[in-house]
Design a protein around this motif. Structure first.
Motif, PDB file in Angstrom:
ATOM      1  N   ILE A  95      25.832  39.355  33.783  1.00  0.00           N
ATOM      2  CA  ILE A  95      26.674  38.159  33.891  1.00  0.00           C
ATOM      3  C   ILE A  95      27.932  38.338  33.048  1.00  0.00           C
ATOM      4  O   ILE A  95      27.988  39.193  32.180  1.00  0.00           O
ATOM      5  N   ASP A  96      28.938  37.509  33.327  1.00  0.00           N
ATOM      6  CA  ASP A  96      30.145  37.507  32.505  1.00  0.00           C
ATOM      7  C   ASP A  96      29.924  36.615  31.289  1.00  0.00           C
ATOM      8  O   ASP A  96      29.232  35.607  31.375  1.00  0.00           O
ATOM      9  N   ALA A  97      30.551  36.985  30.186  1.00  0.00           N
ATOM     10  CA  ALA A  97      30.363  36.208  28.963  1.00  0.00           C
ATOM     11  C   ALA A  97      31.128  34.889  28.991  1.00  0.00           C
ATOM     12  O   ALA A  97      30.878  34.003  28.186  1.00  0.00           O
ATOM     13  N   ASP A  98      32.088  34.746  29.920  1.00  0.00           N
ATOM     14  CA  ASP A  98      32.923  33.549  29.911  1.00  0.00           C
ATOM     15  C   ASP A  98      32.296  32.386  30.684  1.00  0.00           C
ATOM     16  O   ASP A  98      32.952  31.372  30.916  1.00  0.00           O
ATOM     17  N   LEU A  99      31.045  32.563  31.104  1.00  0.00           N
ATOM     18  CA  LEU A  99      30.275  31.517  31.791  1.00  0.00           C
ATOM     19  C   LEU A  99      30.822  31.187  33.171  1.00  0.00           C
ATOM     20  O   LEU A  99      30.513  30.136  33.730  1.00  0.00           O
ATOM     21  N   GLN A 100      31.620  32.094  33.735  1.00  0.00           N
ATOM     22  CA  GLN A 100      32.039  31.881  35.121  1.00  0.00           C
ATOM     23  C   GLN A 100      30.859  32.107  36.053  1.00  0.00           C
ATOM     24  O   GLN A 100      30.831  31.575  37.161  1.00  0.00           O
ATOM     25  N   ASP A 101      29.921  32.931  35.605  1.00  0.00           N
ATOM     26  CA  ASP A 101      28.680  33.127  36.346  1.00  0.00           C
ATOM     27  C   ASP A 101      27.630  32.267  35.641  1.00  0.00           C
ATOM     28  O   ASP A 101      27.105  32.660  34.616  1.00  0.00           O
ATOM     29  N   LYS A 198      28.352  28.870  43.161  1.00  0.00           N
ATOM     30  CA  LYS A 198      29.683  28.343  42.924  1.00  0.00           C
ATOM     31  C   LYS A 198      30.220  28.949  41.642  1.00  0.00           C
ATOM     32  O   LYS A 198      29.658  28.734  40.567  1.00  0.00           O
ATOM     33  N   ARG A 199      31.272  29.738  41.737  1.00  0.00           N
ATOM     34  CA  ARG A 199      31.847  30.368  40.553  1.00  0.00           C
ATOM     35  C   ARG A 199      32.608  29.321  39.752  1.00  0.00           C
ATOM     36  O   ARG A 199      33.537  28.703  40.261  1.00  0.00           O
ATOM     37  N   ALA A 200      32.196  29.146  38.518  1.00  0.00           N
ATOM     38  CA  ALA A 200      32.775  28.092  37.691  1.00  0.00           C
ATOM     39  C   ALA A 200      34.106  28.544  37.109  1.00  0.00           C
ATOM     40  O   ALA A 200      34.485  29.700  37.222  1.00  0.00           O
ATOM     41  N   ALA A 201      34.790  27.610  36.482  1.00  0.00           N
ATOM     42  CA  ALA A 201      36.004  27.962  35.745  1.00  0.00           C
ATOM     43  C   ALA A 201      35.578  28.590  34.424  1.00  0.00           C
ATOM     44  O   ALA A 201      34.439  28.421  33.975  1.00  0.00           O
ATOM     45  N   ARG A 202      36.489  29.336  33.828  1.00  0.00           N
ATOM     46  CA  ARG A 202      36.240  29.929  32.526  1.00  0.00           C
ATOM     47  C   ARG A 202      35.894  28.839  31.515  1.00  0.00           C
ATOM     48  O   ARG A 202      36.537  27.803  31.474  1.00  0.00           O
ATOM     49  N   PHE A 203      34.873  29.065  30.666  1.00  0.00           N
ATOM     50  CA  PHE A 203      34.482  28.053  29.689  1.00  0.00           C
ATOM     51  C   PHE A 203      35.586  27.866  28.658  1.00  0.00           C
ATOM     52  O   PHE A 203      35.944  26.746  28.307  1.00  0.00           O
TER      53      PHE A 203
END
Ligand code: UDP
Ligand code: MG
Length: 320
Positions: A95-101, A198-203
């Motif tokens: 996963i990406d660390a920026d919580l986009q996933d 649903k790919r979220a926005a960067r946290f």
């Protein structure tokens, strides 16, 4: 060493200090609900903010967090590779660390894995909070790579995926340095399936993928999985040779009928020369992309250098 966990979650980290606590909390909440042993490998890709300190602190407080600290910035794909090298789980989730996933999607991936799939990739059904430029270039990139590469890499998938141990071991044996992990994990075969999310926005924070890095990734994807750009020179060569042969009778007839003025001038000669010169230089450049990569492989350097790895934190393990 303690028993291997069932799941490994890998997150590459490059200056993500503002995301790390939230990432840890949400991974923990999700994985504790799955109720099987897990580990979270945080690969610090040469961060220059507080990320490194925070990863160390998380590892102190929870022994399931295992840090891999790079000696400098290597790149996202290499950071994920290091995570795969150190992973011990029977299934590995990237996963990406920026919580986009969103970590909350992980149970859906695990569900498919339990049904017997070896690679479960998350497909971006929707994207949130990204510029039209990013969405457009990403979409163009996926479609271009899909068309010209030999492996069919699913459209609109990033690195967010679950990979079975069998496939992880194969990926770990593929030591190419210009890596495109999505392509590599399609290349291996096995049973693969997509799960929409649903790919979220960067946290928090900003993208760490400027245009230059995206271009590099695209070039790695194309050169890694296709010879098409090399063949392009052949096609253009045949085409321009064909056109010039066809033009011989045309020119001859024009000359005999005395209407050659429309054809011959300095400008048209110049354009033809510049055009072919341009094509030749571009072909050389394309050749250069492949030769440069070949040279990198020949040097055989390690893919990354690590200043701290999980074994440096083993004293945190609960004594049994
Ligand atoms: N990343 C990394 N090294 C880099 C660039 C990015 O480890 O050189 C990490 C970053 O911290 C994040 C992930 O790769 O966890 C994806 O990067 P980012 O979110 O910036 O890319 P985007 O989602 O904008 O494509
Ligand atoms: Mg991101």
């Amino acid at each position: 060493m303690t028993n291997s966990p069932t799941f490994t979650i890998i997150a590459p980290v490059y200056n993500e200090a503002r995301c790390l606590d939230e990432l840890y909390q949400r991974v923990k909440a999700t994985m504790d609900a799955v109720a099987e042993p897990w580990e979270l490998i945080l690969v610090d890709d040469g961060s220059t903010d507080a990320s490194t300190e925070m990863i160390r602190a998380l590892a102190q407080q929870d022994h399931r967090v295992r840090p891999v600290i790079f000696a400098r910035n290597f790149s996202h794909q290499i950071a994920v590779t290091a995570g795969l090298d150190y992973s011990r789980g029977k299934a590995v989730i990237i996963i990406d660390a920026d919580l986009q996933d969103p970590p909350e999607v992980i149970p859906d991936l695990i569900e498919k894995w339990r049904q017997g799939y070896h690679v479960v990739y998350a497909v971006r059904a929707e994207r949130e909070g990204e510029t039209w430029f990013k969405t457009f270039t990403a979409s163009f990139f996926y479609r271009l790579v899909y068309r010209i590469t030999d492996v069919k890499i699913p459209l609109d998938t990033g690195d967010f995926r679950l990979v079975d141990r069998k496939v992880v071991d194969i990926l770990n044996s593929m030591r190419e340095r210009h890596r495109f992990l999505r392509g590599m994990s399609s290349w291996v075969g096995f049973r693969q399936v997509g799960v929409p999310y649903k790919r979220a926005a960067r946290f928090a924070g900003e993208t760490k993928y400027p245009f230059r890095k995206m271009l590099q990734l695209a070039l790695n994807a194309i050169t890694g999985f296709s010879y098409f750009p090399l063949q392009l020179a052949t096609y253009i060569g045949f085409a321009s040779a064909g056109i010039s042969i066809l033009l011989i009778p045309v020119v001859a007839i024009m000359r005999l009928t005395g209407s050659q003025e429309a054809f011959f001038g300095q400008a048209s000669t110049l354009i033809a020369v510049l055009f072919l010169g341009g094509v030749q230089l571009i072909s050389l450049g394309i050749l250069g992309e492949y030769v440069g990569r070949l040279y990198d492989e020949a040097k055989g350097r390690p893919l990354y250098t690590v200043s701290e790895d999980p074994s440096d934190y083993d004293e945190n393990l609960p004594q049994e």
